[in-house]
Structure formats: structure tokens, C-alpha cells
Design a protein around this motif. Structure first.
Motif, PDB file in Angstrom:
ATOM      1  N   ARG A 137     -18.756  -2.500  21.894  1.00 41.71           N
ATOM      2  CA  ARG A 137     -18.667  -2.300  23.132  1.00 41.71           C
ATOM      3  C   ARG A 137     -18.948  -0.814  23.548  1.00 41.71           C
ATOM      4  O   ARG A 137     -18.563   0.078  22.782  1.00 41.71           O
ATOM      5  N   GLU A 155     -22.318   5.146  33.765  1.00 44.44           N
ATOM      6  CA  GLU A 155     -23.327   3.854  34.005  1.00 44.44           C
ATOM      7  C   GLU A 155     -24.722   4.153  33.428  1.00 44.44           C
ATOM      8  O   GLU A 155     -25.565   3.405  32.708  1.00 44.44           O
ATOM      9  N   THR A 185     -20.834  -3.718  27.811  1.00 43.59           N
ATOM     10  CA  THR A 185     -20.570  -2.470  28.366  1.00 43.59           C
ATOM     11  C   THR A 185     -19.304  -2.545  29.230  1.00 43.59           C
ATOM     12  O   THR A 185     -19.092  -1.937  30.035  1.00 43.59           O
ATOM     13  N   THR A 186     -18.317  -3.743  28.886  1.00 45.50           N
ATOM     14  CA  THR A 186     -17.259  -3.715  29.423  1.00 45.50           C
ATOM     15  C   THR A 186     -16.087  -3.556  28.371  1.00 45.50           C
ATOM     16  O   THR A 186     -16.055  -3.624  27.257  1.00 45.50           O
TER      17      THR A 186
END
Ligand SMILES: NC(=O)C1=CN([C@@H]2O[C@H](COP(=O)(O)OP(=O)(O)OC[C@H]3O[C@@H](n4cnc5c(N)ncnc54)[C@H](O)[C@@H]3O)[C@@H](O)[C@H]2O)[C@@H](O)CC1
Ligand SMILES: Nc1ncnc2c1ncn2[C@@H]1O[C@H](COP(=O)(O)OP(=O)(O)O)[C@@H](O)[C@H]1O
Ligand SMILES: [K+]
Length: 591
Positions: free
Chosen positions: A342, A347, A362-363
């Protein structure tokens, strides 16, 4: 596993054997002489036809071309019965100079010198003490050796004699040394070291064999507080000493060979007092993992595994100013075999990471380890968001916030800018990974008046001090990486100097994150395991770097005396990450 034992441990192990009349000094001297004969013969064999009869003339390097028995510390042990190893070559007429101190180290050297003289070498003993080992001196004289005293001849005369020698045996002090070399030995060694340093690169010079240890090193802590004559080879007795594996002294030891005296160290725990900070009977003072140890530490997935059981690594790395560090840390983690990585960060950086490694998520969500800090400068406002994420993760791993809030404590790698954000005592499952500059900043923040040169002069001391002050496992990066954890110290020397390149540390942080995640529960349950996994990560990182650089053989042998091993070529950090799967496969295959 390579083990190094302190002087008190060695003495305690020798004691019963000496009491039983075991001829330890004779064994040591025979093994030492056999090695010297082998080295001298190898150097003579390497002489080009038509060269003058003197051995050193024409060699033009400090190498031993064609030598078969190059070995790093613990890479193998030679029995004391290796007599006659030099018999393959004619060594008659070669010149040996013995530097002889007052104790048994000088005694070993004199007895070995007598054996060399009987094999036809011209041996001169330079006595650096008013009184030396009586029986050794008598043996040398009886064998036809010449004896001069530093109290009668001036240092420049001895320096000139040494310059004409083929081999020098440094037997001034061994495990009985206290502090820096005193006069006259100190002055002689300084003059010899200066003369050697002044030689042009590749100029002929004598081969230097240190007896037990290079005289003047900190035997138990690897410090170099005064003059030391750099050795091409160290023949050490009974067991490796910490100073032969720890920086900076390790760089003065050359190729290290352990002569097995049957001390039984490692077979049982001896109580010898040991180094400061160690409790008696706690085993070797310093350990070094080898590939087979790492294979045993790695968790290989099985049929019942899925990505979550293999371990999820959470990476908080990179900022808009330093986006590459995120790619490198994530690549290190992914290539080392994380079940999932992860990535948490800006961003734009996330987009870059995904462009390079589409398998990354990417969470947010549960993780089994954190990698915090690569590419996050501690003092940069733009890093604020990353700083908040790091604070959150640190609160979880240090147990500051309850498990209900954080999802529970997991192991963590705290690297680069995140090191500055550590404010609370850590469990050993947190691994701080500074280079010398970052460790200096950490220790200064904790109130220690040390500068970078001080940390580099005493890496063992400061890695331990940081471990004691923070509670965390401390991995101090360098050509020899020193790891101080709950169950002791590791000194890993696995990578080429080519690895000293921007971003290499980011890859290491990611790789270590994966190893911690794969054994997350074990790391939390066994306080010493984080240091073992940290050492394993350093070994894999170093082996991957060697593969990329195209070198061969073990690091110590390569760094050793021009053995013909390939020195390799430049590496970049991302390539090191990409080489991790093959490095891991090789280690698991026992290659
Ligand atoms: N104990 C044993 O059974 C064995 C010992 N062996 C040898 O014995 C050595 C240890 O012998 P020792 O205990 O006699 O000690 P060392 O020979 O290492 O040194 C002690 C002597 O050096 C002097 N010294 C100490 N610090 C000094 C300094 N900073 N500058 C100048 N002189 C200094 C001391 O005054 C003393 O005379 C080992 O390193 C090894 O080479 C080997 O023979 C194997 C067996
Ligand atoms: N002389 C050297 N020989 C071998 N490895 C080295 C040497 N110097 C540094 N390294 C290794 O290179 C890496 C550099 O990491 P680091 O200093 O954190 O760089 P960065 O922060 O740019 O990633 C570390 O793994 C360190 O142990
Ligand atoms: K010595």
C-alpha cells in the motif's frame, strides 16, 4: 553464521585447555607459519621469468595471483595441522621481518619466525619491548634468526629494513592490548604505515600478516584510535574477534583466516565478562549472517497462503520534491515478495509509483508492517501531510494509541526524515535505518555531543547507544552495516562499494519492510528477530547489488588483496530492487 568473540571470552575458553597442557601457542605458531609460507610461495610463483631473485621485485601489486585459499571471516576454518602448505613453492632466501611485542602475541610470532627460518627464510625480529617471550626468542635464535631491538636501532633503519622485506609479521600486541600502541611500538607502526601510504598505487611492497589482530585496533569494539599497520592477511587464533568484523578496524585486517584451536566457542556459551553492554554468557559479541542463515529466516509462501497472509507493507515515502524515493521504496518492498504494497502519499507521487509498479494499492487499510520516511525531509513544510501520516503510523507502532484506533501495533522501518519524528520509546520491532549522518542528528537530538566523525569512529558504540536510547532496533548503514538489537549486534559486509549511490537506502527500507511484514507476528513476539531480519535484508540487498554490478566472490575476498576477483561496475538503486527476486532465489537455493 559467523561469530566474533571478545578477548575475555577467548581467554575464558583457552583457560581450561591451557590448564590441561594443550600446546595452543605451538598450534598457533605452526598455522601462522604455514600461512606465511603459502603466501610467500604464491608471491614467488607469480614472479615473471627473468625477474630478479628478490620476491617483492616485479610483483608490482599487493596481490597474491593464483592463490586458492582466500577466505573471509568464518568462510572456513583451517585446522592447526596445515603444515607444509608452503612446501609447494621454494621460499628460500625470502626475507621476513617480525615485529615483536612483550606478550604472547610476540611469542606466537617468534615461534612462527623460527619455523620460517628453518624453511630457509632470512628472518629478522625487531623487538619493541625490553623483554619478550623468552622461549620464543630462544627458538628464533636457535633457528638462525637475527634479532635487533628498537632500543638499539632507530625507527628509520627499521622502516628501510621492512621496505626490503618480502613479508612482515605484526606481532606487537594481540588480545592483551590496552589502548593505543605505546612507544616505541606506536612510533614504529606510525612510521611504517606512513611509508606504506606514501607508496604510489601498485608499487611493490612487503606482504603484511597480522598475528591474531592488526596491532593497535580495538579488539572488542573495532575502533582505530591510534596507528595501525594495515594487514593484507590476519591469521587469528581460536575465534574471530569483534574488531575483525566491525568498522573501522575491519578495513585494516585484510583477508581474515581463523585458526581452529579447539576452543569450543559457539559449541557452548562461555562466561567471560565480554564487552560493555553485554551480559556474560550471552554468546558471541558480534554475529554476521551468511546466506544459509538468511534462507532459514525467509518465509516462503505455501499453498495455503494468500496475499494477506504473506504480508501487506504500508509505505509512507516520497514528496513532490523527492518522488523517486517512493518508487524505490515501493519497488524494494514489491520485489522482495510482499503480498501487497500500500502506498500512501501525495497524489502525483502515487501516480508515479503506479506508473512504475501497477500492482501497488494506493488506498489505506490494514498492514503487517510500515516503511516510513524515504524521501520525506524532516524539515520541509511540503512534507507536512506525509509527516502526519508518519506520526499516525508511529503512534500505532509505539503503542501510543490504542489498537482500536490504529488497528494494532505492527513492525516498522523508520528511515530518513521519519527518524527525526520519533518522539516516543519504540519496541524493538521498530527498525531505525540511519546512515552515519542521520544517526549523528538523532543522537544530538537526544542530547549526546557527538559529531559524524565520532559516529564513524565508533559505529558499534553509537548504534548501541541509539538502541538503548530509543528502544528501537538500529541499523546503521555503511560498507559494513552495524545492527544493534535486543539480542545483540550484527555486522554485515555484503555489498560492493558501488552500492553507495542515491536511493539504495530507499530500496533497503522497502525490502526490510517486506521481511518484517512476512513475519509480523513473530517479530512482535520475539524481540531479537527484527535485528536478524534487518541483517537478512542487508545481505539480500548487498547480494542483489553484486549481481547488478557484475562482481563475483564474497565481499571480503573481493576487497582483499587483489585476488583477481572481479570488482564489478556501477549500479543504480532501481536495478538493485529489480535484482532482489534472483538474489532471494539464489539464497533459498543455497547458491
Ligand atoms: N592465551 C593463549 O593460550 C594463547 C594466546 N595466544 C596469543 O597470545 C596473545 C595474547 O597474549 P598476551 O595476553 O600476552 O597479550 P598480548 O601479547 O596481546 O599483549 C600484552 C603485552 O603487550 C603489552 N601491551 C598492552 N597494550 C599495549 C599497548 N597499547 N602498547 C604497547 N604494548 C602494549 C603489555 O604490556 C603486555 O606485555 C593472543 O593475541 C595470541 O596471539 C596464542 O598463542 C594462542 C594461545
Ligand atoms: N562503501 C560502501 N560499500 C558498500 N555499501 C555501502 C557503502 N556505502 C554505503 N553503502 C550502502 O548503500 C546504501 C546507501 O543508503 P543511504 O545512505 O540511505 O542512501 P539513500 O538515502 O540515497 O538511499 C546503504 O545500504 C549502505 O549500507
Ligand atoms: K598483532
Amino acid at each position: 553464521m559467523i561469530e566474533a568473540w571478545t578477548a575475555p571470552d577467548v581467554r575464558a575458553a583457552e583457560k581450561p585447555l591451557l590448564a590441561a597442557g594443550e600446546p595452543l601457542m605451538s598450534r598457533a605458531a605452526h598455522a601462522l607459519a604455514a600461512t606465511v609460507l603459502r603466501d610467500v610461495a604464491a608471491r614467488r610463483r607469480s614472479l615473471a621469468p627473468g625477474s630478479p631473485p628478490r620476491l617483492r621485485g616485479g610483483l608490482g601489486s599487493d596481490g597474491l595471483p593464483g592463490e586458492a585459499a582466500v577466505r573471509g571471516p568464518g568462510a572456513g576454518r583451517r585446522g592447526a595441522g596445515a603444515r607444509g602448505a608452503g612446501a609447494r613453492g621454494d621460499v628460500r632466501g625470502a626475507r621476513a621481518v617480525l615485529l615483536v611485542g612483550a606478550g604472547n602475541n610476540g611469542g606466537d610470532t617468534l615461534f612462527a619466525g623460527a619455523l620460517l627460518a628453518r624453511r630457509g627464510l632470512a628472518v629478522t625480529a625487531v623487538l619493541a619491548a625490553p623483554r619478550v617471550h623468552d622461549a620464543g626468542l630462544a627458538a628464533l635464535r636457535a633457528a638462525g634468526g637475527r634479532v635487533v631491538s628498537l632500543f638499539d636501532v632507530r625507527v628509520p633503519v627499521v622502516v628501510a629494513e621492512v621496505a626490503e622485506a618480502d613479508v612482515v609479521l605484526d606481532g606487537l600486541v594481540g588480545i592483551g592490548a590496552h589502548g593505543v600502541l605505546r612507544p616505541p611500538a606506536g612510533g614504529l607502526v606510525r612510521a611504517l604505515a606512513d611509508a606504506r601510504a606514501a607508496l604510489p598505487h601498485g608499487a611493490p611492497r612487503p606482504w603484511v600478516v597480522a598475528v591474531d589482530v592488526p596491532s593497535g585496533i580495538g579488539v572488542d569494539d573495532g575502533t582505530v584510535a591510534g596507528p595501525v599497520l594495515p594487514a593484507d592477511r590476519t591469521v587469528t587464533f581460536g575465534a574471530l574477534k569483534p574488531g575483525l568484523v566491525l568498522p573501522p578496524a575491519v578495513h585494516l585486517a585484510g583477508i581474515v583466516e581463523v585458526v581452529d584451536l579447539g576452543l569450543g566457542l559457539g559449541d557452548r556459551r562461555v562466561t567471560g565478562g565480554g564487552a560493555p553492554g553485554r551480559s556474560p554468557a550471552s554468546g558471541p559479541a558480534v554475529r554476521r549472517l551468511e546466506a544459509r542463515d538468511v534462507a532459514a529466516l525467509l518465509r516462503v509462501p505455501g499453498p495455503r497462503d494468500h496475499k494477506y497472509t504473506r504480508g501487506v507493507v504500508g509505505v509512507v515515502a516520497g514528496t513532490e520534491a523527492f518522488p523517486g524515493a517512493a518508487v524505490l521504496a515501493v519497488s524494494g518492498a514489491a520485489r522482495a515478495g510482499a503480498g501487497m504494497v500500500r502506498y500512501l502519499g501525495p497524489e502525483s507521487v502515487g501516480a508515479l509509483v503506479l506508473g512504475r509498479r501497477p500492482e501497488v494499492v494506493t488506498t489505506g487499510g490494514r498492514v503487517q508492517s510500515w516503511v516510513l520516511g524515504p524521501g520525506v525531509p524532516a524539515d520541509d513544510d511540503a512534507a507536512d501531510d506525509q509527516g502526519r501520516r508518519i506520526f499516525g503510523a508511529l503512534a500505532a507502532v509505539t503503542g501510543l494509541l490504542s489498537a482500536d484506533v490504529t488497528g494494532g501495533a505492527v513492525p516498522a522501518v523508520v528511515d530518513a526524515g521519519a527518524i527525526e519524528l520519533v518522539e516516543h520509546r519504540c519496541p524493538p520491532s521498530v527498525v531505525i535505518t540511519p546512515h552515519a549522518g542521520e544517526l549523528t542528528a538523532l543522537m544530538q537530538r537526544l542530547g549526546h555531543g557527538v559529531d559524524r566523525a565520532g559516529v564513524e569512529a565508533e559505529p558499534l558504540r553509537w548504534a548501541r547507544a541509539a538502541h538503548e536510547a530509543t528502544g528501537a532496533t538500529v541499523l546503521l548503514k555503511g560498507s559494513v552495516t552495524v545492527i544493534a538489537g535486543q539480542d545483540g549486534v550484527f555486522a554485515q559486509a555484503d555489498g560492493p562499494a558501488w552500492l553507495a549511490t542515491a536511493g539504495a537506502g530507499d530500496v533497503l527500507a522497502g525490502l526490510l519492510g517486506t521481511l518484517l511484514a512476512s513475519r509480523s507476528a513473530d517479530v512482535l513476539a520475539r524481540p531479537g528477530l527484527a535485528a536478524e531480519l534487518a541483517a537478512a535484508a542487508v545481505l539480500l540487498h548487498g547480494r542483489a547489488a553484486w549481481a547488478v554490478s557484475g562482481g563475483s566472490g564474497d565481499a571480503q575476498a573481493r576487497a582483499g588483496a587483489g585476488t583477481g576477483a572481479r570488482a564489478g561496475g556501477p549500479v543504480v538503486a532501481l536495478d538493485v530492487a529489480d535484482a532482489l527476486p534472483a538474489a532471494i532465489a539464489d539464497v533459498l537455493a543455497g547458491a
